[in-house]
Design an enzyme around this catalytic site. Structure first.
Site, PDB file in Angstrom:
ATOM      1  N   GLY A   1     130.299  49.764 -21.832  1.00 32.55           N
ATOM      2  CA  GLY A   1     129.907  49.550 -20.779  1.00 32.55           C
ATOM      3  C   GLY A   1     130.539  48.084 -20.299  1.00 32.55           C
ATOM      4  N   GLY A   2     129.605  47.122 -20.236  1.00 29.84           N
ATOM      5  CA  GLY A   2     130.041  45.594 -19.685  1.00 29.84           C
ATOM      6  C   GLY A   2     131.194  45.265 -20.371  1.00 29.84           C
TER       7      GLY A   2
ATOM      8  N   GLU B   1     121.719  55.978 -17.213  1.00 31.35           N
ATOM      9  CA  GLU B   1     121.006  55.498 -15.886  1.00 31.35           C
ATOM     10  C   GLU B   1     120.994  56.628 -14.967  1.00 31.35           C
ATOM     11  OE1 GLU B   1     124.392  52.868 -16.228  1.00 31.35           O
ATOM     12  OE2 GLU B   1     123.371  51.992 -17.690  1.00 31.35           O
TER      13      GLU B   1
ATOM     14  N   GLY C   1     123.080  47.301 -22.090  1.00 25.29           N
ATOM     15  CA  GLY C   1     123.228  46.268 -21.129  1.00 25.29           C
ATOM     16  C   GLY C   1     122.269  45.366 -21.595  1.00 25.29           C
TER      17      GLY C   1
ATOM     18  N   SER D   1     125.923  47.915 -25.836  1.00 21.71           N
ATOM     19  CA  SER D   1     126.290  46.589 -26.184  1.00 21.71           C
ATOM     20  C   SER D   1     127.433  46.484 -27.250  1.00 21.71           C
ATOM     21  CB  SER D   1     124.854  45.904 -26.497  1.00 21.71           C
ATOM     22  OG  SER D   1     124.232  45.876 -25.437  1.00 21.71           O
TER      23      SER D   1
ATOM     24  N   ASN E   1     133.123  52.673 -19.657  1.00 21.50           N
ATOM     25  CA  ASN E   1     132.404  53.146 -18.381  1.00 21.50           C
ATOM     26  C   ASN E   1     132.148  51.936 -17.694  1.00 21.50           C
ATOM     27  OD1 ASN E   1     130.558  54.226 -16.783  1.00 21.50           O
ATOM     28  ND2 ASN E   1     128.846  54.604 -18.261  1.00 21.50           N
ATOM     29  N   TRP E   2     132.551  52.006 -16.446  1.00 24.03           N
ATOM     30  CA  TRP E   2     132.665  50.826 -15.569  1.00 24.03           C
ATOM     31  C   TRP E   2     131.477  50.658 -14.621  1.00 24.03           C
ATOM     32  CZ3 TRP E   2     138.506  50.588 -13.369  1.00 24.03           C
ATOM     33  CH2 TRP E   2     139.507  50.422 -14.605  1.00 24.03           C
ATOM     34  N   LYS E   3     130.732  51.937 -14.654  1.00 23.59           N
ATOM     35  CA  LYS E   3     129.605  51.893 -13.942  1.00 23.59           C
ATOM     36  C   LYS E   3     129.772  51.657 -12.271  1.00 23.59           C
ATOM     37  CE  LYS E   3     126.943  51.284 -18.040  1.00 23.59           C
ATOM     38  NZ  LYS E   3     125.677  50.940 -18.744  1.00 23.59           N
TER      39      LYS E   3
ATOM     40  N   GLU F   1     123.369  56.956 -27.058  1.00 25.96           N
ATOM     41  CA  GLU F   1     123.360  55.572 -26.081  1.00 25.96           C
ATOM     42  C   GLU F   1     121.860  55.275 -26.349  1.00 25.96           C
ATOM     43  OE1 GLU F   1     126.797  54.363 -23.426  1.00 25.96           O
ATOM     44  OE2 GLU F   1     125.705  55.884 -22.492  1.00 25.96           O
TER      45      GLU F   1
ATOM     46  N   HIS G   1     124.335  60.550 -18.188  1.00 22.13           N
ATOM     47  CA  HIS G   1     124.281  59.035 -18.728  1.00 22.13           C
ATOM     48  C   HIS G   1     122.727  58.680 -18.525  1.00 22.13           C
ATOM     49  CE1 HIS G   1     124.745  54.758 -18.859  1.00 22.13           C
ATOM     50  NE2 HIS G   1     125.701  54.788 -19.670  1.00 22.13           N
TER      51      HIS G   1
END
Ligand code: 13P
Length: 253
Positions: free
Chosen positions: A236-237, A99, A175, A215, A9-11, A169, A97
């Site tokens: 993610g990251g 966020e 993150g 993470s 997920n590149w956000k 999640e 998600h």
């Protein structure tokens, strides 16, 4: 047997050139074995979906959107429909998600409408659920996940729900560098699977894939994946660098 499902997920990251570079890097590094043994997908920002799809070419990597709107078309400024996403070659979409729940303010009811529209339009949704730190500390994890799953899937038949992937999640692990331990994640995944068995059937619960997100990294992917109910990772990251994402895929299969 559930096939592992690893997704990036590149956000709200990358730009027109780095999104293509990242897609090319992943496509050239995913071996035939990895592509066969696992489902691999990326979720770039809407605006780069088409160029990423082009850059991935004939590779086995699927593409999904980070969100979708539930109306098919019309006066909904700024929104993107299922048919638009299908039209350009998307296979998946994220729904709910953390966020979008906690930063944008999406409700379970809105997420349910988006999920229903995605399935009806032929997209495969990934329904994200997970508790806040305060909820975990108050021993409310199972209650939160139950509410998010029951409301998120409300009104959908077993057949429709079989198109869904669940992503657990925990918000406190997203993150933050704080990964849930494999045991903590497994406990919730097991709870989710049993909940789905009660809501639908053992067959549905046994077939549905439940990803862990929060993470996930090259050095914890393999250990997380040893757990019996962890069927994949939503990253993610660590999915923003091709090498790291490829190492995670390798660890997951
Ligand atoms: P991080 O891997 O950056 O913690 O993000 C997880 C996530 O939210 C994936 O959807």
């Amino acid at each position: 047997m559930r096939k592992p499902f690893v997704a990036g997920n590149w956000k709200m990251n990358t730009d027109s050139s780095s999104s293509v570079g990242l897609a090319e890097g992943i496509a050239s590094g995913v071996t035939e074995t990895a592509g066969t043994k696992a489902t691999v997908a990326v979720f770039p920002p809407f605006i780069y979906l088409q160029s990423v799809i082009k850059a991935l070419g004939t590779s086995s990597i699927s593409v999904g959107a980070q969100d979708v709107y539930f109306e098919p078309d019309g006066a909904f400024t700024g929104e993107i429909s299922t048919s638009m996403l299908k039209d350009i070659g998307c296979t998946y979409c994220l729904c709910g998600h953390s966020e979008r729940r906690h930063v944008i303010g999406e409700t379970d009811e809105l997420i349910n409408r988006k999920l229903g529209a995605a399935i009806a339009g032929g997209l495969l949704p990934v329904l994200c659920v997970g508790e806040l730190l305060a909820e975990r500390e108050a021993s409310k994890t199972n209650d939160v996940v139950t509410r998010q799953l029951k409301n998120g899937l409300a009104g959908l038949s077993e057949e429709k729900v079989s198109a869904v992937t669940i992503a657990y999640e925990p918000v406190w692990a997203i993150g933050t560098g704080l990964t849930a331990t494999p045991q903590q994640a497994q406990e919730v995944h097991d709870f989710i699977r049993k909940l789905l068995a009660g809501m639908y059937s053992d067959e549905l619960a046994g077939g549905i894939r439940i990803q862990y997100g929060g993470s996930a990294k090259p050095d914890n992917a393999a250990e997380l994946m040893t757990q019996p109910d962890i069927d994949g990772l939503l990253v993610g990251g660590a999915s923003l660098k091709a090498d790291g994402f490829l190492a995670i895929i390798k660890g997951a299969i």
